[in-house]
Write a protein that holds these residues in place. Structure first.
Motif, PDB file in Angstrom:
ATOM      1  N   GLY A   1      -9.458   5.621  17.670  1.00  0.00           N
ATOM      2  CA  GLY A   1      -8.690   5.645  16.440  1.00  0.00           C
ATOM      3  C   GLY A   1      -8.618   4.269  15.810  1.00  0.00           C
ATOM      4  N   LEU A   2      -8.232   4.235  14.535  1.00  0.00           N
ATOM      5  CA  LEU A   2      -8.105   2.970  13.824  1.00  0.00           C
ATOM      6  C   LEU A   2      -6.670   2.817  13.353  1.00  0.00           C
ATOM      7  CD1 LEU A   2     -11.249   3.173  11.527  1.00  0.00           C
ATOM      8  CD2 LEU A   2     -11.063   2.019  13.724  1.00  0.00           C
ATOM      9  N   THR A   3      -6.161   1.585  13.374  1.00  0.00           N
ATOM     10  CA  THR A   3      -4.851   1.332  12.786  1.00  0.00           C
ATOM     11  C   THR A   3      -4.975   1.410  11.273  1.00  0.00           C
ATOM     12  OG1 THR A   3      -5.210  -1.041  12.597  1.00  0.00           O
ATOM     13  CG2 THR A   3      -4.337  -0.226  14.700  1.00  0.00           C
ATOM     14  N   ASP A   4      -3.828   1.531  10.591  1.00  0.00           N
ATOM     15  CA  ASP A   4      -3.856   1.623   9.132  1.00  0.00           C
ATOM     16  C   ASP A   4      -4.492   0.391   8.513  1.00  0.00           C
ATOM     17  OD1 ASP A   4      -2.698   4.082   9.197  1.00  0.00           O
ATOM     18  OD2 ASP A   4      -0.651   3.357   8.875  1.00  0.00           O
ATOM     19  N   ASP A   5      -4.142  -0.794   9.037  1.00  0.00           N
ATOM     20  CA  ASP A   5      -4.689  -2.031   8.473  1.00  0.00           C
ATOM     21  C   ASP A   5      -6.191  -2.106   8.657  1.00  0.00           C
ATOM     22  OD1 ASP A   5      -2.235  -2.813   7.640  1.00  0.00           O
ATOM     23  OD2 ASP A   5      -1.833  -4.122   9.357  1.00  0.00           O
ATOM     24  N   SER A   6      -6.668  -1.798   9.885  1.00  0.00           N
ATOM     25  CA  SER A   6      -8.111  -1.885  10.120  1.00  0.00           C
ATOM     26  C   SER A   6      -8.845  -0.805   9.342  1.00  0.00           C
ATOM     27  CB  SER A   6      -8.421  -1.762  11.616  1.00  0.00           C
ATOM     28  OG  SER A   6      -7.978  -0.515  12.127  1.00  0.00           O
ATOM     29  N   ALA A   7      -8.211   0.363   9.178  1.00  0.00           N
ATOM     30  CA  ALA A   7      -8.836   1.434   8.391  1.00  0.00           C
ATOM     31  C   ALA A   7      -8.975   1.004   6.937  1.00  0.00           C
ATOM     32  CB  ALA A   7      -8.007   2.708   8.487  1.00  0.00           C
ATOM     33  N   ASP A   8      -7.921   0.342   6.406  1.00  0.00           N
ATOM     34  CA  ASP A   8      -7.986  -0.131   5.016  1.00  0.00           C
ATOM     35  C   ASP A   8      -9.078  -1.177   4.853  1.00  0.00           C
ATOM     36  OD1 ASP A   8      -5.945   1.516   4.303  1.00  0.00           O
ATOM     37  OD2 ASP A   8      -4.383  -0.013   4.444  1.00  0.00           O
ATOM     38  N   THR A   9      -9.201  -2.054   5.834  1.00  0.00           N
ATOM     39  CA  THR A   9     -10.238  -3.094   5.777  1.00  0.00           C
ATOM     40  C   THR A   9     -11.621  -2.469   5.763  1.00  0.00           C
ATOM     41  OG1 THR A   9      -8.812  -4.634   6.962  1.00  0.00           O
ATOM     42  CG2 THR A   9     -11.171  -5.111   6.962  1.00  0.00           C
ATOM     43  N   ILE A  10     -11.814  -1.466   6.624  1.00  0.00           N
ATOM     44  CA  ILE A  10     -13.116  -0.796   6.682  1.00  0.00           C
ATOM     45  C   ILE A  10     -13.391  -0.055   5.373  1.00  0.00           C
ATOM     46  CG2 ILE A  10     -14.337   1.119   7.783  1.00  0.00           C
ATOM     47  CD1 ILE A  10     -13.169   0.193  10.428  1.00  0.00           C
ATOM     48  N   ASP A  11     -12.348   0.582   4.804  1.00  0.00           N
ATOM     49  CA  ASP A  11     -12.529   1.282   3.531  1.00  0.00           C
ATOM     50  C   ASP A  11     -12.937   0.306   2.433  1.00  0.00           C
ATOM     51  OD1 ASP A  11     -11.971   3.727   4.604  1.00  0.00           O
ATOM     52  OD2 ASP A  11      -9.867   3.763   3.976  1.00  0.00           O
ATOM     53  N   ASP A  12     -12.292  -0.870   2.409  1.00  0.00           N
ATOM     54  CA  ASP A  12     -12.639  -1.874   1.407  1.00  0.00           C
ATOM     55  C   ASP A  12     -14.087  -2.325   1.590  1.00  0.00           C
ATOM     56  OD1 ASP A  12     -10.116  -1.712   0.373  1.00  0.00           O
ATOM     57  OD2 ASP A  12      -9.360  -3.503   1.402  1.00  0.00           O
ATOM     58  N   GLY A  13     -14.462  -2.565   2.844  1.00  0.00           N
ATOM     59  CA  GLY A  13     -15.836  -2.975   3.114  1.00  0.00           C
ATOM     60  C   GLY A  13     -16.827  -1.904   2.718  1.00  0.00           C
ATOM     61  N   PHE A  14     -16.463  -0.655   2.966  1.00  0.00           N
ATOM     62  CA  PHE A  14     -17.332   0.471   2.594  1.00  0.00           C
ATOM     63  C   PHE A  14     -17.540   0.506   1.081  1.00  0.00           C
ATOM     64  CE2 PHE A  14     -17.713   4.911   1.185  1.00  0.00           C
ATOM     65  CZ  PHE A  14     -18.858   5.305   1.872  1.00  0.00           C
ATOM     66  N   GLU A  15     -16.457   0.351   0.335  1.00  0.00           N
ATOM     67  CA  GLU A  15     -16.566   0.376  -1.126  1.00  0.00           C
ATOM     68  C   GLU A  15     -17.419  -0.780  -1.635  1.00  0.00           C
ATOM     69  OE1 GLU A  15     -15.778   2.818  -2.972  1.00  0.00           O
ATOM     70  OE2 GLU A  15     -14.815   3.922  -1.350  1.00  0.00           O
ATOM     71  N   ASP A  16     -17.314  -1.929  -1.005  1.00  0.00           N
ATOM     72  CA  ASP A  16     -18.161  -3.064  -1.394  1.00  0.00           C
ATOM     73  C   ASP A  16     -19.632  -2.773  -1.102  1.00  0.00           C
ATOM     74  OD1 ASP A  16     -15.950  -4.472  -2.225  1.00  0.00           O
ATOM     75  OD2 ASP A  16     -15.734  -5.605  -0.350  1.00  0.00           O
ATOM     76  N   ASP A  17     -19.889  -2.124   0.021  1.00  0.00           N
ATOM     77  CA  ASP A  17     -21.270  -1.746   0.357  1.00  0.00           C
ATOM     78  C   ASP A  17     -21.826  -0.783  -0.684  1.00  0.00           C
ATOM     79  OD1 ASP A  17     -21.094  -3.266   2.633  1.00  0.00           O
ATOM     80  OD2 ASP A  17     -20.610  -1.584   3.950  1.00  0.00           O
ATOM     81  N   VAL A  18     -21.012   0.220  -1.026  1.00  0.00           N
ATOM     82  CA  VAL A  18     -21.436   1.213  -2.024  1.00  0.00           C
ATOM     83  C   VAL A  18     -21.715   0.538  -3.355  1.00  0.00           C
ATOM     84  CG1 VAL A  18     -20.633   3.160  -3.428  1.00  0.00           C
ATOM     85  CG2 VAL A  18     -20.295   3.188  -0.947  1.00  0.00           C
ATOM     86  N   ALA A  19     -20.830  -0.375  -3.741  1.00  0.00           N
ATOM     87  CA  ALA A  19     -21.004  -1.072  -5.032  1.00  0.00           C
ATOM     88  C   ALA A  19     -22.333  -1.812  -5.065  1.00  0.00           C
ATOM     89  CB  ALA A  19     -19.842  -2.029  -5.260  1.00  0.00           C
ATOM     90  N   MET A  20     -22.694  -2.468  -3.966  1.00  0.00           N
ATOM     91  CA  MET A  20     -23.943  -3.225  -3.947  1.00  0.00           C
ATOM     92  C   MET A  20     -25.147  -2.291  -4.053  1.00  0.00           C
ATOM     93  SD  MET A  20     -25.223  -6.108  -1.259  1.00  0.00           S
ATOM     94  CE  MET A  20     -26.355  -7.384  -1.835  1.00  0.00           C
TER      95      MET A  20
END
Length: 938
Positions: free
Chosen positions: A399-418
């Motif tokens: 499982g992921l904590t809320d903070d780490s999940a948010d960080t991964i989501d942000d990173g995912f969105e940056d990957d998608v944007a690129m």
């Protein structure tokens, strides 16, 4: 003359030598040699405007919509910035070249400058070319700032109108990183300026940018409205390009298939045309397409072909694979996680990739079919979604904590944007992604070359296995969104330690495909799952047995009854040996075998098994256990098939009442039991009682399950059938249409249930004498069934029989006879000469003969059907009695009144005894006897 002192001579000689060396340096351009001291350059006469386009005009250019007009409109009002954005190879540079040549022709007083902007060195080279072209004073000074000189000249409106094309401006650092421009150690940092500052915004100039980078396009053009997205060609344009390259195609369909296979990408089409031309006449579009589709290795070889192109920059590859892999390498160097995401996406189906599947899972567990979970909910083979060794950033096993999940989501969105910025993926409003097919293929080949393909492939399989649920109805929405991607898995082989996960995914995928009536795909998936389970776990493992059972069920629905029976028998025997004769799994497998016997018309064998299962479950689990009630319902179904209505009714009532008490009046199992009882009433001709139950089932199903649930649609179809039996055509038609339209939307136009609903509506039309409407539907059902299920499938044969019936009603005897004969002969071969469906087909053909006055042929068939029915079904079976009535009518038509009347009386007595005096069939036979008796007396 006095001689010079030696020191003076030496100084004079040294001065002359330095002048000579300087002269040599100027002539030969030797770097590093001293130049004579110069304070300034002598001004040169400015030339008239001309172009620096390094490419000739393309005779094969295909104008694509209004792109050139869009460029012209935007550039007509300087200062203008326009950016052409798209994948490498979609023709951005070619559009820019064509526009530049057109502008030079149309406006000879305008300067047209071409700058290759792939690297900073190329940019400096381009600006040097401009400086030389316009003969800028001071450009040859040792410390001349060429960029500033050109910038100043471009900003001076007195120098006239100009357009600059920045081609292949893909790297943001070239424009915005001052260190790249000047080097990290050269000069004072205060003097460093990024190249973007040298692009003027003067009223006399416009800039056109071609780039793969949408973010950079926005930064350089200033507004989203200044960006023109260039995608693959329209098919008509792609065909035009192919024709210009190769001449008119001999086969337009092959040409269309070829450009579609190449994703309508101009570079790929030009590359294919060059390959074909180089090998003509031994090559052709058709041969190229065949090679292209033959294997991934062949496709890769063809896409790496590079024939060269005078209108592409010398540093750019003319091979599609190489062109795109440059982008992949760049992305990987700038953002590894974005490259990893692209790599993962390359294994999906290219369209409809849900965003939630691509994100690292929170907590995932995967259950192998046939395995029981322990108290903790874990299976005994480990976590099905654990990441393989390697590359996916942010991938975790737990499982992921809320903070780490948010960080991964942000990173995912940056990957998608690129990835979106580089036009490698596209998104829609439903948070789904898609890729061009050739981009996907190129990505996989890039992974193969870097030794990462297998790692990412296994990760894809794990991600899909963690995301795709069982084929149970409650999961249909999720399954439907992911199913195309599960189909892709069919072509992938897992690593040995991931075979169970792969097999489980295919099992669940096959389950869903089976529920959707996609039997061929289901057979492929479940077949592979079964073999994998057997290899890894053994024949007797629960997962192997479950997959074998589902595989047999698929075969049953495909009409392959003997093969299904053989597999069900194996499952039964294995379950008895390993689990015991009274184990629930053993009893379930026996019930499945009984179902197979019912399909084959082997009702006595089905009954024997049904009774055995029912009695064992009663003893084992209790009389009111759900499994016991299911077994009773199965036995009741067998009784219905045998025409034993009273026995069926007794069981149906018992099941219904017990389930109501046990589970509640609105439980789906309760509704099924009510529908079964209603069906028994309908067979007895008790229309009102049947209707009452069917209405109740339908209304409760709508509320409980939803208006489009398959069980709700079945209840509506049952009610419509009851209306038909009562001659209430309009009410039946209304329901039939509703069921058909909902089935098309919910299940698909070619789902077996949809075809059944169409056949039901056709039957309603036929009963109303609306022959043309009935025929149109029946032809559609028949053709789709042939394609979907096969020409000899029982459902296909039924559809042919229905169409023949419509032909009979229209007096089209020859067409009806042709179909009737075909159905009868196929039924004999497929089902056996004494199968109930075969007997029905013989009766239908006899009816066609009878309508043509071919009494002897009709009689021969009628007698055969009656005798076989007596032996197979029993003398009192409703179908046997129907055959007696048919033979009686044939004798009557031949003038054999006494025999016909006696046979009809026997039939009426049997119907009265078995079906009741009020049953419609009984009343019909009694009315016929009365009519014939009057005729005999007169």
């Amino acid at each position: 003359m006095a001689r010079a002192a030696p020191e003076e001579v030496r100084r004079r000689w040294e001065a002359e030598r330095r002048v000579d060396e300087a002269r040599v340096a100027v002539v030969h351009g030797l770097g590093g040699l001293p130049t004579p001291p110069m304070l300034s350059e002598r001004p040169e006469t400015p030339p008239k405007p001309f172009t620096t386009i390094p490419f000739s005009r393309d005779r094969d250019f295909v104008n694509r919509g209004d792109i050139l007009e869009q460029i012209d409109r935007r550039c007509s009002e300087p200062p203008a910035r326009v950016a052409l954005v798209g994948l490498g190879g979609v023709g951005k540079s070619q559009l820019a070249i064509e526009y530049a040549h057109r502008l030079a022709t149309r406006q000879p007083d305008a300067w047209v400058f071409w700058v290759h902007a792939g690297t900073y060195a190329r940019v400096e080279e381009g600006f040097r070319t401009i400086a030389d072209a316009v003969k800028l004073t001071g450009r040859n000074l040792p410390k001349a700032d060429i960029l500033q000189l050109v910038y100043s000249w471009l900003s001076n409106e007195r120098n006239g109108r100009w357009i600059m094309i920045l081609d292949s401006a893909d790297d943001r650092d070239v424009f915005y990183n001052a260190n790249i421009a000047h080097g990290t150690t050269s000069g004072d940092e205060r003097d460093r300026r990024p190249f973007v500052t040298y692009l003027p915004q003067s009223q006399n100039g416009s800039i056109i940018v071609t780039t793969r980078n949408k973010d950079l396009a926005f930064r350089l053009s200033g507004r989203r409205q200044n960006i023109i997205e260039v995608g693959p060609m329209a098919q008509t344009d792609a065909l035009t390009l192919l024709e210009k390259k190769l001449g008119s195609p001999a086969d337009l369909d092959v040409a269309a298939d070829l450009v579609q296979a190449l994703d309508l990408v101009p570079l790929a089409i030009s590359q294919a045309a060059a390959y074909i031309q180089a090998r003509a006449p031994r090559s052709s579009p058709e041969k190229y397409l065949t090679k292209f589709r033959k294997s991934e290795h062949r496709k890769s070889s063809l896409l790496q072909y590079d024939a060269g192109d005078l209108r592409r920059d010398g540093g750019a590859s003319n091979a599609v694979l190489t062109t795109w892999q440059i982008s992949f390498d760049y992305i990987r160097s700038k953002r590894r996680s974005a490259a990893d995401l692209l790599s993962l996406m390359s294994f999906f189906d290219r369209q409809g990739i849900p965003g939630w599947v691509l994100k690292p899972p929170r907590v995932t567990k995967q259950e192998v079919p046939g395995r029981c979970l322990d108290d903790a909910g874990d299976t005994d083979f480990g976590n099905g979604s654990s990441a393989s060794d390697g590359d996916m950033d942010g991938e975790t096993d737990g499982g992921l904590t809320d903070d780490s999940a948010d960080t991964i989501d942000d990173g995912f969105e940056d990957d998608v944007a690129m990835l979106r910025d580089y036009c490698l993926i596209a998104t829609n409003e439903m948070d789904e992604f898609e890729m061009h097919g050739l981009v996907q293929f190129s990505t996989r080949k890039w992974l193969e070359q870097s030794g990462q393909q297998e790692t990412l492939k296994q990760k894809f399989i794990e991600r899909m296995a963690a995301s795709f649920p069982s084929g149970d109805y409650k999961n249909w929405a999720t399954c439907r969104n992911l199913f195309a991607h599960v189909q892709v898995v069919l072509g992938y082989r897992p690593s040995e330690n991931r075979e169970e996960i792969w097999a489980t995914l295919l099992y669940n995928g096959g389950w869903f495909a089976w529920s959707q009536g996609r039997y061929e795909v289901a057979q492929q998936m479940v077949g592979k799952a079964r073999r994998a389970f057997e290899k890894r776990l053994g024949k007797e493992d629960a997962a192997t047995q479950a997959s074998m059972s589902l595989f047999a069920q698929v075969l049953l629905n495909r009409g392959q009854w003997e093969e299904a029976e053989k597999l069900f028998m194996q499952v039964v025997e294995t379950s008895k040996t390993n689990l015991g004769a009274d184990h629930p799994s053993t009893l379930t497998s026996m019930a499945n075998l009984a179902s197979t016997y019912r399909k084959q018309g082997r009702w006595e064998e089905a009954e024997k098994l049904d009774v055995q299962v029912m009695e064992t479950i009663k003893t084992k689990l209790g009389a009111d256990h759900p499994d016991t009630l299911s077994s009773m319902a199965n036995l009741a179904s067998t009784y219905r098939k045998q025409g034993r209505w009273e026995e069926a009714e007794k069981l149906d009532v018992q099941v219904m009442e017990t389930i109501k008490t046990k589970l509640g009046a609105d439980h789906p199992d309760t509704l099924s039991s009510m529908a079964n009882l209603a069906s028994t009433y309908r067979n007895q001709g008790r229309w009102e009682e049947a209707e009452k139950l069917f209405v109740q089932v339908m209304e409760t199903s709508k509320t409980k399950l939803g208006a489009d649930h398959p069980d709700t649609l079945t209840s509506m179809a049952n009610l419509a059938s009851t209306y038909r039996n009562q001659g209430r055509w309009e009410e039946a038609e209304k329901l039939d249409v509703q069921v058909m339209e909902t089935s098309k939307t919910k299940l698909g136009a070619d789902h077996p249930s949809t075809l059944t609903s169409m056949a039901n509506l056709a039957s309603t039309y036929r009963n109303q004498g609306r022959w043309e409407e009935a025929e149109k539907l029946e032809v559609q059902v028949m053709e789709t069934s042939k394609t979907k299920l096969g020409a000899d499938h029982p459902d296909t044969l039924t559809s042919m029989a229905n169409l023949a019936s419509t032909y009979r009603n229209q007096g089209r005897w020859e067409e009806a006879e042709k179909l009737d004969v075909q159905v009868m002969e196929t039924s004999k071969t497929k089902l056996g000469v004494d199968h109930p469906s075969t007997l029905t087909s013989m009766a239908n053909l006899a009816s066609t003969f009878w309508n043509q006055g071919r009494w002897e042929e009709a009689e021969k068939l009628d007698v055969q059907v009656m005798e076989t029915s007596k032996t197979k079904l029993g003398a009192d079976h409703p179908d046997t009695l129907t055959s007696m009535a048919n033979l009686a009518f044939t004798w009557k038509s031949q003038g054999r009144h006494s025999g016909a009347l006696a046979l009809m009386k026997d039939c009426a007595q049997a119907r009265q005894r078995l079906l009741s005096a009020e049953h419609p069939s009984t009343l019909l036979s009694l009315a016929t006897i009365a009519e014939w008796s009057r005729e005999h007396v007169s």
